[in-house]
Scaffold this active site. Structure first.
Site, PDB file in Angstrom:
ATOM      1  N   GLU A 164      20.875  46.731  74.591  1.00 41.16           N
ATOM      2  CA  GLU A 164      21.784  47.310  75.585  1.00 41.16           C
ATOM      3  C   GLU A 164      23.245  47.351  75.123  1.00 41.16           C
ATOM      4  O   GLU A 164      24.111  46.654  75.672  1.00 41.16           O
ATOM      5  CB  GLU A 164      21.672  46.535  76.903  1.00 41.16           C
ATOM      6  CG  GLU A 164      20.317  46.686  77.554  1.00 41.16           C
ATOM      7  CD  GLU A 164      20.266  46.129  78.973  1.00 41.16           C
ATOM      8  OE1 GLU A 164      21.096  45.273  79.314  1.00 41.16           O
ATOM      9  OE2 GLU A 164      19.379  46.549  79.735  1.00 41.16           O
ATOM     10  N   GLU A 176      12.185  47.884  79.565  1.00 41.11           N
ATOM     11  CA  GLU A 176      12.231  46.708  80.453  1.00 41.11           C
ATOM     12  C   GLU A 176      12.149  47.161  81.897  1.00 41.11           C
ATOM     13  O   GLU A 176      12.719  48.199  82.264  1.00 41.11           O
ATOM     14  CB  GLU A 176      13.565  45.965  80.320  1.00 41.11           C
ATOM     15  CG  GLU A 176      13.812  45.290  79.014  1.00 41.11           C
ATOM     16  CD  GLU A 176      15.187  44.600  78.994  1.00 41.11           C
ATOM     17  OE1 GLU A 176      15.751  44.331  80.077  1.00 41.11           O
ATOM     18  OE2 GLU A 176      15.683  44.345  77.892  1.00 41.11           O
TER      19      GLU A 176
HETATM   20  C1  GAL Z   1      18.524  43.533  80.752  1.00 38.10           C
HETATM   21  C2  GAL Z   1      18.619  42.806  79.418  1.00 38.10           C
HETATM   22  C3  GAL Z   1      17.600  41.687  79.343  1.00 38.10           C
HETATM   23  C4  GAL Z   1      17.646  40.849  80.594  1.00 38.10           C
HETATM   24  C5  GAL Z   1      17.422  41.737  81.785  1.00 38.10           C
HETATM   25  C6  GAL Z   1      17.437  41.013  83.098  1.00 38.10           C
HETATM   26  O1  GAL Z   1      19.660  44.259  81.048  1.00 38.10           O
HETATM   27  O2  GAL Z   1      18.380  43.685  78.357  1.00 38.10           O
HETATM   28  O3  GAL Z   1      17.870  40.891  78.211  1.00 38.10           O
HETATM   29  O4  GAL Z   1      18.883  40.218  80.674  1.00 38.10           O
HETATM   30  O5  GAL Z   1      18.441  42.697  81.843  1.00 38.10           O
HETATM   31  O6  GAL Z   1      17.167  41.876  84.170  1.00 38.10           O
END
Ligand code: GAL
Length: 677
Positions: free
Chosen positions: A156, A317
């Site tokens: 990110e 994710e």
């Molecule tokens: C994302 C990040 C992850 C984790 C996640 C939590 O933005 O890439 O490492 O922190 O959020 O929701």
């Protein structure tokens, strides 16, 4: 076997997770449970090493990759592939202490201390060297592993650095952009204003929070520079991996974020092979309906998918349950995980992945949801939801690699977004460029029409209808392209705040919309009224009245037809929606912002003109399609609150295997996926 997303096909939809075994290396019991549970949940991929730098290199120059290879082997033996991240998202303590220049300087000019993540200076050669070294070692050791299906660069990307190195690089960037001519820069930034002229490029500073903030060109060029610096930085990582990896075919991605403002993503993704992103919609919030959250999610998928339009993207994710960083971290209601995930696939994703597999015992994310929570068992609601989704994805598996074919497009441009925001005037509360694009996009969905979300640099010939909301910043070449599009038969809609400034945010002379656009639309915009939320106005269009909000331009006709007029205020009866026949097409101008529920009426008209096939969808139904080599996959989601009967359906229901001919009743929160020729 076909796959656009991955260089080599794994021939199934990926169901995976961020996996952090390095937090549990002293717990073999947990590590073996993980494999057992992953298989039980239908997980076929694990993303490793996102923040593992300290586990790989605990002390400068001392490397430990044995644990990684052991885990990759074990996953692979159990049918689970790996996406391997480069560890640059967080740095080990030793590095920051020994080389403080790797840490970022904030907008007030203060250097950060060690801590947190994503806190590096992109320009630092020391940091780049360190990254090159660790990535090279990682790629040599793991890059030929048979379980490796993709590389995940860092994590990110975001934020900016105001250190001296970045400042110098910014000046270099400006020297190139303005042909080493400081007078050209002074002109384009209009630095005659408030005595801001520069005598030399070395006088220029980034827009520090407590520094020069009155020059629009400076602020936009800083964002352009930061985006270019990210693109330059990501090349360092990609090149290191490609050079060192025994398998050169493993594709590369980086995980993006929702409508991320700081970086022009089109710049960032040039060198990566496929798009992936992290989606965390705020389901069940207190300010919108579930169906609005779902529509927003579909738009976000589309915006990011269209960064590489010819191939599927990955959902890198998502939260299997709740997150821990919103103001209110609400649980996903039963069924929502399934509907959201299948909407993601319907929107063009070849994967559903989670952050995270197992909850951390400590650290900032200890109360972030995971597939396996602190109870450590498979006997939880969330685990069962994930396992159930695993079954669904295996039934939909052949969809992998299929693509989108859309005939409508909405233009979304990063530098336009910045330009609208940095320009004073209008209202601080209601500019909302991104939301405006979303609302236009959404207004086509009730007709079963998905639009691509494109750049002004994309090919317009692919489309029959283009909507260009608030294209405030516009280049002469875009004006020519739009004219060519309409001339060749396209239907174009532009709105209030079109063509006010050039690419450096200098106002067009001679009235808006700038230059050739007055000829295209046959109007000239003389003033813009900014409305308070309590102000009321409307548009009379045929037999309907559409509600107006936020912005109302007062336009004068040159040679366009009037489609709608204002209903109120001192500009009552003045034109607000116009249309001009131009070549074989039509150029519509919408001079005021229309309430969402009424925008559908204008969109219906545009679609009818464009000849795009529309579907009569009952209210509450969201439709998407993906195209295989010789078949179509159609998705119908009930995102409303009532059961809905959808008729005139035909195909095989991919979840039940049964033939469908005519009507199906879809319950709220449910969906069907039909395959047909
Ligand atoms: C994302 C990040 C992850 C984790 C996640 C939590 O933005 O890439 O490492 O922190 O959020 O929701």
């Amino acid at each position: 076997m076909r796959s656009y997303a991955l260089g080599h096909s794994i021939n199934k939809l990926v169901h995976g997770c961020d996996y952090n075994p390095d937090q549990w290396l002293d717990r073999p019991d947990i590590l073996s449970k993980d494999i057992e549970y992953m298989k039980e949940a239908g997980i076929n991929e694990a993303t490793l090493g996102v923040f593992s730098w300290a586990a790989y290199e605990p002390v400068e120059g001392e490397y430990h990759f044995e644990w990684l290879i052991e885990i990759m082997d074990r996953l692979y033996e159990n049918g689970i592939s790996t996406i391997l991240a480069t560890p640059s998202g967080a740095r080990p303590v030793w590095m920051d202490h020994k080389y403080p220049e790797v840490m970022r300087v904030d907008g007030m000019g203060h250097r950060n201390r060690h801590g947190f993540r994503h806190n590096h200076c992109l320009s630092s050669e020391v940091f780049r060297d360190k990254v090159r070294t660790i990535d090279t070692k990682l790629a040599k050791i793991a890059g030929g592993h048979p379980g490796l299906i993709a590389w995940h660069i860092s994590n990110e990307f975001g934020g900016e650095c105001f250190c001296d190195l970045c400042k110098e690089k910014f000046r270099e960037y400006l020297r190139k952009r303005y042909h080493n001519d400081i007078n050209e820069l002074n002109h384009e930034w209009w630095s005659y204003f408030w005595s801001a002229q520069y005598n030399d490029f070395s006088d220029i500073e980034p827009p520090y929070i407590n520094g020069q903030n009155a020059l629009m060109g400076l602020k936009i060029d800083w964002r352009r520079f930061t985006s270019a610096n990210y693109a330059d930085y990501i090349s360092v990582e990609i090149d290191a991996i490609r050079e060192a990896s025994p398998n050169k075919d493993v594709p590369v991605t980086t995980n993006l974020m929702q409508r991320f403002y700081d970086i022009d993503y089109r710049e960032l993704v040039k060198k990566i092979d496929f798009i992936s992103w992290d989606s965390y919609p705020a389901f069940h919030n207190d300010h919108e309906r579930y169906e609005d959250t779902m529509m927003e999610s579909a738009f976000d998928h589309t915006l990011l998918r269209c960064l590489k339009k010819d191939r599927p993207f990955f959902l890198m994710e998502s939260a299997p349950g709740h997150v821990n960083w919103m103001n209110y971290n609400k649980l996903k209601r039963p069924g929502v995980h399934e509907q959201f995930s299948c909407q993601t696939v319907a929107s063009g994703s070849d994967s559903i992945q989670y952050f995270q597999w197992r909850c951390s015992r400590g650290g900032a994310e200890q109360f972030h949801g995971a597939v396996v929570d602190h109870s450590g068992t498979d006997d939880t609601r969330v685990f069962r939801d994930v396992a159930h989704l695993g079954e669904i994805l295996s039934k939909l598996s052949e969809i992998e690699g299929s693509v989108k074919r859309n005939e409508a497009a909405v233009i979304f441009e990063w530098d336009n977004w910045w330009s609208i925001d940095v320009s004073g005037g209008f209202s601080r509360e209601t500019k909302k460029y991104d939301i405006t694009c979303l609302n236009h996009w959404k207004s086509l969905m009730p007709f079963g029409v998905e639009a691509d979300v494109i750049s002004v640099n994309d090919n317009f010939e692919d489309y029959k209808l283009i909507i260009a909301p608030m294209l405030f910043l516009i280049r002469p070449e875009t004006i020519e392209k739009l004219k060519g599009f309409v001339e060749n038969g396209g239907i174009l809609l532009a709105t209030y705040m079109t063509g006010y400034v050039n690419e450096n945010s200098l106002c067009y002379e001679g009235g808006f919309p700038g230059d050739g656009l007055k000829d295209l639309f046959g109007i000239i915009n003389e003033e813009i009224d900014t409305l308070y939320p309590s102000d009321k106005n409307g548009i009379r269009m045929e037999n309907e009245t559409l509600k107006v909000k936020d912005y109302a331009e007062l336009i004068k006709l040159i040679d366009a037809d009037v489609i709608g007029t204002y209903t109120d205020d001192f500009y009552k009866d003045m034109p607000v929606i116009t249309c001009k026949k131009y070549g074989k097409g039509k150029a519509y101008y919408q001079a005021a912002r229309i309430e969402n529920e009424d925008m559908v009426k204008l969109s219906g008209k545009l679609l009818a003109e464009s000849g795009i096939k529309i579907r009569e969808l009952p209210s509450g139904i969201e439709y998407h399609a993906r195209y295989g080599d010789d078949c179509i996959y159609e998705f119908y989601f009930n995102i409303g609150e009532e059961a809905v009967e959808v008729s005139r359906l035909n195909g095989i229901d991919m979840l039940t295997g049964k033939a469908v001919d005519d009507s199906v009743t879809i319950l709220p929160g449910k969906f069907i996926v039909l395959k047909s020729k």
